[in-house]
Scaffold this motif. Structure first.
Motif, PDB file in Angstrom:
ATOM      1  N   GLY A   1     -18.537   8.330   3.258  1.00 18.03           N
ATOM      2  CA  GLY A   1     -17.110   8.055   3.254  1.00 18.03           C
ATOM      3  C   GLY A   1     -16.590   7.805   1.863  1.00 18.03           C
ATOM      4  N   VAL A   2     -15.339   8.174   1.641  1.00 20.05           N
ATOM      5  CA  VAL A   2     -14.642   7.830   0.408  1.00 20.05           C
ATOM      6  C   VAL A   2     -13.192   7.555   0.776  1.00 20.05           C
ATOM      7  CG1 VAL A   2     -14.139  10.263  -0.151  1.00 20.05           C
ATOM      8  CG2 VAL A   2     -14.057   8.538  -1.956  1.00 20.05           C
ATOM      9  N   GLY A   3     -12.641   6.497   0.232  1.00 23.53           N
ATOM     10  CA  GLY A   3     -11.244   6.162   0.502  1.00 23.53           C
ATOM     11  C   GLY A   3     -10.671   5.343  -0.623  1.00 23.53           C
ATOM     12  N   LEU A   4      -9.440   5.642  -0.991  1.00 18.61           N
ATOM     13  CA  LEU A   4      -8.741   4.899  -2.038  1.00 18.61           C
ATOM     14  C   LEU A   4      -7.316   4.617  -1.583  1.00 18.61           C
ATOM     15  CD1 LEU A   4      -9.850   6.826  -5.260  1.00 18.61           C
ATOM     16  CD2 LEU A   4     -10.582   4.542  -4.581  1.00 18.61           C
ATOM     17  N   VAL A   5      -6.819   3.458  -1.940  1.00 19.80           N
ATOM     18  CA  VAL A   5      -5.415   3.129  -1.730  1.00 19.80           C
ATOM     19  C   VAL A   5      -4.776   2.847  -3.077  1.00 19.80           C
ATOM     20  CG1 VAL A   5      -5.699   2.269   0.611  1.00 19.80           C
ATOM     21  CG2 VAL A   5      -5.983   0.695  -1.306  1.00 19.80           C
ATOM     22  N   VAL A   6      -3.499   3.137  -3.180  1.00 22.75           N
ATOM     23  CA  VAL A   6      -2.723   2.803  -4.371  1.00 22.75           C
ATOM     24  C   VAL A   6      -1.902   1.562  -4.038  1.00 22.75           C
ATOM     25  CG1 VAL A   6      -1.013   3.593  -6.047  1.00 22.75           C
ATOM     26  CG2 VAL A   6      -2.617   5.232  -5.020  1.00 22.75           C
ATOM     27  N   LEU A   7      -2.051   0.545  -4.868  1.00 28.02           N
ATOM     28  CA  LEU A   7      -1.408  -0.743  -4.619  1.00 28.02           C
ATOM     29  C   LEU A   7      -0.366  -1.029  -5.687  1.00 28.02           C
ATOM     30  CD1 LEU A   7      -4.613  -2.853  -3.800  1.00 28.02           C
ATOM     31  CD2 LEU A   7      -3.121  -1.632  -2.201  1.00 28.02           C
ATOM     32  N   ARG A   8       0.748  -1.589  -5.271  1.00 26.72           N
ATOM     33  CA  ARG A   8       1.799  -2.068  -6.173  1.00 26.72           C
ATOM     34  C   ARG A   8       2.254  -3.439  -5.678  1.00 26.72           C
ATOM     35  NH1 ARG A   8       5.274   1.585  -8.516  1.00 26.72           N
ATOM     36  NH2 ARG A   8       5.688  -0.131  -9.956  1.00 26.72           N
ATOM     37  N   ARG A   9       2.800  -4.226  -6.585  1.00 25.15           N
ATOM     38  CA  ARG A   9       3.509  -5.406  -6.111  1.00 25.15           C
ATOM     39  C   ARG A   9       4.670  -4.937  -5.239  1.00 25.15           C
ATOM     40  NH1 ARG A   9       1.896  -6.766 -11.397  1.00 25.15           N
ATOM     41  NH2 ARG A   9       3.749  -5.754 -12.253  1.00 25.15           N
ATOM     42  N   LEU A  10       4.908  -5.647  -4.144  1.00 31.41           N
ATOM     43  CA  LEU A  10       5.896  -5.191  -3.160  1.00 31.41           C
ATOM     44  C   LEU A  10       7.264  -4.999  -3.795  1.00 31.41           C
ATOM     45  CD1 LEU A  10       6.727  -4.497  -0.277  1.00 31.41           C
ATOM     46  CD2 LEU A  10       7.044  -6.942   0.147  1.00 31.41           C
ATOM     47  N   ASP A  11       7.705  -5.932  -4.616  1.00 33.40           N
ATOM     48  CA  ASP A  11       9.022  -5.822  -5.239  1.00 33.40           C
ATOM     49  C   ASP A  11       9.119  -4.564  -6.097  1.00 33.40           C
ATOM     50  OD1 ASP A  11       9.790  -8.133  -4.010  1.00 33.40           O
ATOM     51  OD2 ASP A  11       9.523  -9.412  -5.783  1.00 33.40           O
ATOM     52  N   ASP A  12       8.031  -4.232  -6.813  1.00 31.55           N
ATOM     53  CA  ASP A  12       8.036  -3.039  -7.666  1.00 31.55           C
ATOM     54  C   ASP A  12       8.104  -1.776  -6.813  1.00 31.55           C
ATOM     55  OD1 ASP A  12       7.823  -4.697  -9.835  1.00 31.55           O
ATOM     56  OD2 ASP A  12       5.663  -4.425 -10.095  1.00 31.55           O
ATOM     57  N   ALA A  13       7.353  -1.759  -5.723  1.00 30.41           N
ATOM     58  CA  ALA A  13       7.358  -0.585  -4.855  1.00 30.41           C
ATOM     59  C   ALA A  13       8.733  -0.365  -4.237  1.00 30.41           C
ATOM     60  CB  ALA A  13       6.301  -0.740  -3.762  1.00 30.41           C
ATOM     61  N   LEU A  14       9.365  -1.438  -3.810  1.00 30.81           N
ATOM     62  CA  LEU A  14      10.705  -1.319  -3.230  1.00 30.81           C
ATOM     63  C   LEU A  14      11.708  -0.848  -4.281  1.00 30.81           C
ATOM     64  CD1 LEU A  14      10.778  -4.557  -1.033  1.00 30.81           C
ATOM     65  CD2 LEU A  14      10.708  -2.193  -0.205  1.00 30.81           C
TER      66      LEU A  14
ATOM     67  N   CYS B   1      -2.098  -5.515 -14.344  1.00 33.37           N
ATOM     68  CA  CYS B   1      -1.719  -4.123 -14.151  1.00 33.37           C
ATOM     69  C   CYS B   1      -0.512  -4.083 -13.216  1.00 33.37           C
ATOM     70  CB  CYS B   1      -2.880  -3.301 -13.584  1.00 33.37           C
ATOM     71  SG  CYS B   1      -3.622  -3.961 -12.082  1.00 33.37           S
ATOM     72  N   ASP B   2       0.193  -2.965 -13.239  1.00 38.11           N
ATOM     73  CA  ASP B   2       1.347  -2.776 -12.356  1.00 38.11           C
ATOM     74  C   ASP B   2       1.040  -1.835 -11.198  1.00 38.11           C
ATOM     75  OD1 ASP B   2       3.014  -4.424 -13.882  1.00 38.11           O
ATOM     76  OD2 ASP B   2       3.458  -2.787 -15.261  1.00 38.11           O
TER      77      ASP B   2
ATOM     78  N   ARG C   1       7.319   5.026  -0.617  1.00 36.30           N
ATOM     79  CA  ARG C   1       6.967   4.841   0.788  1.00 36.30           C
ATOM     80  C   ARG C   1       5.875   3.777   0.877  1.00 36.30           C
ATOM     81  NH1 ARG C   1       3.945   9.753   3.222  1.00 36.30           N
ATOM     82  NH2 ARG C   1       2.680   9.161   1.445  1.00 36.30           N
ATOM     83  N   ILE C   2       6.021   2.863   1.808  1.00 32.20           N
ATOM     84  CA  ILE C   2       5.065   1.772   1.965  1.00 32.20           C
ATOM     85  C   ILE C   2       4.408   1.900   3.334  1.00 32.20           C
ATOM     86  CG2 ILE C   2       4.762  -0.733   2.057  1.00 32.20           C
ATOM     87  CD1 ILE C   2       7.262  -0.938   0.250  1.00 32.20           C
ATOM     88  N   TYR C   3       3.091   2.090   3.335  1.00 29.14           N
ATOM     89  CA  TYR C   3       2.362   2.179   4.596  1.00 29.14           C
ATOM     90  C   TYR C   3       2.266   0.811   5.267  1.00 29.14           C
ATOM     91  CZ  TYR C   3       0.656   6.906   3.489  1.00 29.14           C
ATOM     92  OH  TYR C   3       0.555   8.244   3.220  1.00 29.14           O
TER      93      TYR C   3
ATOM     94  N   ILE D   1       0.874  -1.174   0.000  1.00 30.16           N
ATOM     95  CA  ILE D   1       0.000   0.000   0.000  1.00 30.16           C
ATOM     96  C   ILE D   1       0.909   1.222   0.000  1.00 30.16           C
ATOM     97  CG2 ILE D   1      -1.776   1.281   1.255  1.00 30.16           C
ATOM     98  CD1 ILE D   1      -2.649  -1.389   2.497  1.00 30.16           C
ATOM     99  N   VAL D   2       0.955   1.928  -1.135  1.00 26.74           N
ATOM    100  CA  VAL D   2       1.935   3.005  -1.291  1.00 26.74           C
ATOM    101  C   VAL D   2       1.302   4.391  -1.311  1.00 26.74           C
ATOM    102  CG1 VAL D   2       3.577   1.518  -2.481  1.00 26.74           C
ATOM    103  CG2 VAL D   2       1.894   2.792  -3.817  1.00 26.74           C
ATOM    104  N   GLY D   3      -0.011   4.466  -1.400  1.00 24.29           N
ATOM    105  CA  GLY D   3      -0.676   5.764  -1.423  1.00 24.29           C
ATOM    106  C   GLY D   3      -2.047   5.651  -0.803  1.00 24.29           C
ATOM    107  N   ILE D   4      -2.484   6.704  -0.131  1.00 22.01           N
ATOM    108  CA  ILE D   4      -3.786   6.706   0.530  1.00 22.01           C
ATOM    109  C   ILE D   4      -4.402   8.097   0.400  1.00 22.01           C
ATOM    110  CG2 ILE D   4      -5.041   6.440   2.718  1.00 22.01           C
ATOM    111  CD1 ILE D   4      -2.827   4.652   3.736  1.00 22.01           C
TER     112      ILE D   4
END
Length: 995
Positions: free
Chosen positions: A229-242, A182-183, A247-249, A6-9
């Motif tokens: 309420g409204v909420g969104l998270v941005v998801l990446r594969r962990l290896d790609d995010a690293l 998707c990435d 930043r990883i929440y 989870i890289v964005g919120i």
């Protein structure tokens, strides 16, 4: 299951507009519940639905201009869609990416949304159905609007599994990422309490809380209180995010979804299914339940629902364990946000893992004893729980009315090598590292609004170095038309610059962009390489200390020169060695500096449209243009320097503020003195024996001509250089046709097909430097917007300005003199960015400064409001768009009415009937006030017209201008650049039909 980061919120919940406000609400145990807003419905009319709940403030605000949505379309859009668009933008920014960078990528969008109240409220009167209402009321468009407006081409789908919708959306997004569809994925949900209808259902079922508040697992629990309420998270594969340094929440370790099947009622929860979904999620995550420190439960606060959920949690987590599993539910703070309930819990859990503290659950003081939490191995959080160092695991549950259950397992982010703390991020010289803070917005007003927002946010931080903040802004705050860029070292300086720019009017700043200027293209740059005579001990030492890129490229030049020179140019240049004034060392040193400066700029993304070199400067220019490679140029430069250094001394050079014609008669009396360089119309350099120059200089001075003796050791570019030229002519030179245009100061024009071979370089030693005509040719051929001098001091820019050859171009220098530092390089890049360049920012920063720092999210305009009244009965007139009058009862809506009154035209001929008709038609179709519809307004970019609106526009134009006849959309397409171009096309059509 693979790990997902989870890289964005981004989120907005009752009493908490934004991620920081949400976390603050949770930590302080706040609640966002309150009375029903008047814009929804009158509570006294529906007492069974309750008179309170959790409601988002300003839910009617939508920056339609930012998203190029017409006012009429914005008024027809489901408010759920309007909440999602800015939330998606801010979530992507929070992930450390400029949202525009994802355009055209297979980024996925997965949105949980339940019901379809907006459609029922707006589409029940069939006589008033329009295409905009049809698209605006579709639940599926909740995801598709994000994909459309952001130009994302990956999977895009809306999910409706009732209250579990948003957590199911996250599960599907993770599955899509792991499948390689998707990435990057945006996932989450949205819910707005539009009407009392579902509240009435809860009341009739006995599930509605009397006070509109959920009290999870409490003895006082009496049912559901509804919430927005409204909420969104941005998801990446962990290896790609690293790999991308994001930043990883938290990490999504695994998730599962199942269904109750045929149980004890379609809307009743099922304990056994809940147990199965928990176990399935832990199995997919590769963990055992005893490792889970806490669970964010579904926890609605209904007596039956809480009892069943606690029984399931106890059956799974009540294994022998050292400490009970902590549980809680965010619904005590917010109410039941239904389609957004799962994402509310997921974001709470991710933030808890990120901050290593789990907020207390509200209403936990009077725990429901009948739930038997203790004997089931569970503990209701009555106070915040600190998480220990190392890995922590948590679960998130969300169960949907109808039986679709979801559970997700989250873990703490993996530890990464610690970056240098911001306060300790210093250069070798002791000062904070320099950076360029960037910001962009869609209008000048929006830019100033965001400048002020960033200033306020950064001012609240402890004062420290700004390089990491600058790097983060370069990654996330670029891409919109109006640009700002400031070169700073620390946050105090940054705040002052932001506040200064925010206070400026659009025309008040010297560059325009700082207060809202918009570049309409990319800058056209020319590199001007300085020649001998500008060298000095320690040149570019400050830049070398502060710029990793410059250090690297100067080392490349040093390595190429060393085998031929026999010593280190770096040591010579940076050590303050006085030998730098001798030709055999000065020329290699200047070449190295020129090469390194040019390479530093090109690796930053500054590609010249042409190059020019003054004398020795032509070698580095030739390398930049691709005519010589570095090793060949280094060999030639060292040989040239030695040949010239071996010549007898006794010669010199003299600069005279006069043209060659003016000097001709004087030169007749001193035949040994020749013109060595024609730098400008009144800027000539003479070369010859020292005694002759002295006599000539006195004569010129007596005539009032300003003369300056140049600090050189030889009479360069004179017949005295002939022996060196003859030797250099014998050299075998490996050269290639230039890949970039070269303005030759040897020929005084642009090179055509002449090779830069041995003859070229030999002639270049003894023939005059024709800078003035070469620069004139360069300006004429490429029309540069920026002239950038490449060398250790500013000479050629001054010459160009004196000679009138700059032609309005901005003059830049990345190393303008002995005091030059990394700030000068950064200022050069900042100036080019303001004018349209998108630099390769990484080259400007040391690795320890390329770390993601949180920045305030984009501040959208709150001036535009839609759906600013309670939904009307089916027989009532439709709510009006901004700038649109509501028709009287029984009249056709303004969107369908053919108006005949004249529309305002603020530029152009107010008497042009064709232009007036186009403006009126655009105003009707888009719902804009007429003053917005100017001649230059572009249909797609400025007015947000799509294909449906273009068809409506065609019909209205034909009705208003019968003489046009029938015109197909295909015929109109080329003219749909702007309002004015369409009017011109239609006028031509009328003229052709009349002929």
């Amino acid at each position: 299951m693979g790990d997902i980061a989870i890289v964005g919120i981004d989120c907005a919940f009752p009493g908490a507009a934004g991620v920081r406000a949400y976390w603050d609400l949770l930590v302080r145990g706040g609640a966002g519940t309150g009375p029903v807003p008047g814009q929804r419905w009158e509570a006294q009319d529906f007492p069974a639905a309750g008179d309170s709940g959790g409601f988002i403030d300003d839910v009617d605000v939508f920056d339609s201009d930012f998203f190029s949505v017409t006012p009429r379309e914005a008024a027809a859009m489901d408010p759920h869609h309007r909440l999602l668009l800015p939330c998606a933008w801010r979530a992507l920014e929070d992930s450390g990416r400029a949202p525009g960078d994802l355009a055209g990528t297979e980024t996925g969008v997965f949105i949980g949304v339940m019901g379809g109240e907006w459609g029922r409220l707006t589409m029940s009167d069939l006589a008033r159905v329009t295409p905009l209402l049809g698209a605006g009321s579709s639940a599926g468009m909740a995801a598709n609007r994000i994909s459309y407006h952001f130009n994302l081409t990956g999977p895009s789908l809306a999910v409706d599994t009732a209250c579990s919708s948003s957590l199911v959306a996250v599960h599907l997004a993770a599955t899509s990422l792991l499948a390689g569809e998707c990435d990057t994925a945006l996932a989450g949900g949205v819910n707005i309490v539009l009407s009392p209808s579902l509240g009435l259902v809860y009341g009739q079922l006995g599930l509605a809380a009397a006070d509109g508040r959920c009290k999870p697992f409490s003895a006082d629990a009496d049912g559901i209180g509804r919430g927005d309420g409204v909420g969104l998270v941005v998801l990446r594969r962990l290896d790609d995010a690293l790999a991308d340094g994001q930043r990883i929440y938290a990490v999504l370790r695994g998730s599962a979804v199942n269904q109750d099947g045929r149980s004890n009622g379609v809307i009743a929860p099922n304990r056994w299914s809940q147990e199965r979904v928990l176990n399935s999620a832990y199995r997919r995550a590769g963990i055992t339940p005893d490792r889970v420190a806490f669970v964010e439960a579904h926890g609605t606060g209904t007596v039956l629902g809480d009892a069943i959920e606690c029984a399931a949690l106890g059956a799974v987590h009540g294994v022998p364990r050292g400490a009970p599993c902590a549980i809680g539910s965010v619904k005590g703070n917010l109410g039941h946000t239904e389609g957004a309930a799962g994402i509310a819990g997921l974001i709470k859990t991710a933030l808890a893992l990120h901050h290593r503290i789990v907020p207390a659950s509200l209403f936990a003081e009077r725990e429901n004893a009948q739930l038997r939490l203790g004997e089931r191995g569970l503990r209701l959080l009555k106070s915040p729980m600190r998480l220990p160092r190392g890995e922590n695991l948590a679960g998130v549950s969300s169960f949907g009315m109808g039986g679709t259950n979801a559970h997700a397992v989250l873990g703490t982010a993996p530890r990464t090598p610690a970056a240098l703390p911001a306060r300790a991020a210093r250069t070798d010289a002791g000062a904070s590292a320099v950076g360029v803070f960037t910001l962009s917005a869609d209008t000048p007003e929006a830019l100033r609004r965001n400048l002020a927002a960033q200033a306020a946010a950064i001012a609240a931080r402890p004062r420290g170095a700004a390089a990491a903040l600058c790097w983060s802004s370069n990654r996330t705050k670029t891409g919109l038309p109006h640009r700002y860029a400031a070169t700073v070292r620390d946050t105090g300086e940054l705040v002052a610059e932001l506040r200064r720019a925010a206070a400026l009017e659009p025309t008040a700043s010297k560059d325009g962009a700082a207060a809202g200027g918009r570049p309409w293209g990319r800058p056209v740059t020319a590199f001007l390489f300085t020649g001998q005579g500008c060298e000095y001990p320690g040149m570019t030492a400050g830049l070398h200390r502060e710029s990793p890129a410059y250090r690297r490229h100067l080392a490349e030049a040093d390595e190429a020169l060393a085998p031929h020179l026999g010593t280190s140019v770096c040591d010579l240049v940076l050590g303050g060695d006085e030998r730098v004034h001798r030709p055999e060392f000065a020329q290699p040193a200047l070449f190295a500096v020129g090469y390194a400066l040019a390479r530093t700029l090109t690796t930053l993304g500054v590609t010249p449209a042409a190059v020019l070199g003054h004398s020795l400067g032509e070698y580095a220019a030739a390398v930049t243009a691709g005519a010589l490679d570095l090793d060949e140029a280094a060999r030639l430069v060292v040989r040239r320097a030695r040949l010239m250094g071996e010549l007898p001394t006794g010669g010199g050079m003299l600069a005279a503020a006069a043209g060659p014609d003016e000097l001709a008669r004087t030169l007749e009396g001193e035949p040994e003195v020749v013109v060595a360089a024609m730098n400008g119309p009144a800027d000539t350099v003479l070369s010859g024996p020292l005694d002759a120059l002295a006599r000539l200089g006195k004569e010129l001075a007596d005539r009032g001509v300003r003369v300056t003796e140049l600090p050189v050791t030889h009479a360069f570019h004179s017949p005295l250089m002939a022996p060196a030229a003859a030797e250099l002519r014998k050299a075998a030179v490996r050269c290639a046709p230039p890949a970039l245009p070269v303005a030759s100061t040897r020929h005084g024009r642009m090179l055509r097909h002449e090779p830069m071979d041995a003859d070229y370089w030999a002639d270049q030693i003894e023939e005059p430097v024709l800078l003035d005509t070469a620069l004139a040719a360069l300006v004429r051929d490429i029309a540069p917007t920026h002239l950038i001098e490449i060398g250790p001091s500013s000479r050629l820019l001054q010459i160009a300005a004196r000679g009138g050859r700059a032609c309005g171009a901005e003059l830049l220098h990345p190393a303008p003199g002995p005091e030059a530092s990394g700030r000068d390089l950064a200022e050069t890049v900042a100036a080019l960015h303001r004018c349209g360049l998108d630099p390769l920012w990484a080259e400007l920063y040391a690795p320890e400064h390329r770390t993601v720092e949180p920045l305030a999210p984009y501040a959208f305009s709150s001036a535009q409001r839609y759906w600013d009244r309670r939904p009307m009965p089916a027989s009532a007139p439709a709510p009006a768009a901004v700038g649109e009058e509501r028709p009287a009862s029984g009249e056709r809506p303004a969107a369908e009415e053919r108006r005949t009154e004249p529309a305002a035209v603020h530029d152009g001929d107010p008497g042009d009937p064709v232009l007036l008709a186009v403006v009126q038609a655009v105003t009707e179709v888009g719902g804009y006030p007429s003053e917005r519809v100017v001649r230059e307004a572009r249909f797609h970019e400025d007015l947000g017209f799509d294909s449906v609106m273009i068809m409506q526009l065609k019909n209205r134009v034909e009705a208003r201008l019968p003489r046009v006849g029938e015109v197909s959309v295909q015929q109109m397409l080329p003219a749909l650049r702007s309002v004015g171009s369409l009017a011109e096309f239609l006028g031509d059509q009328i003229t052709a039909r009349s002929a």
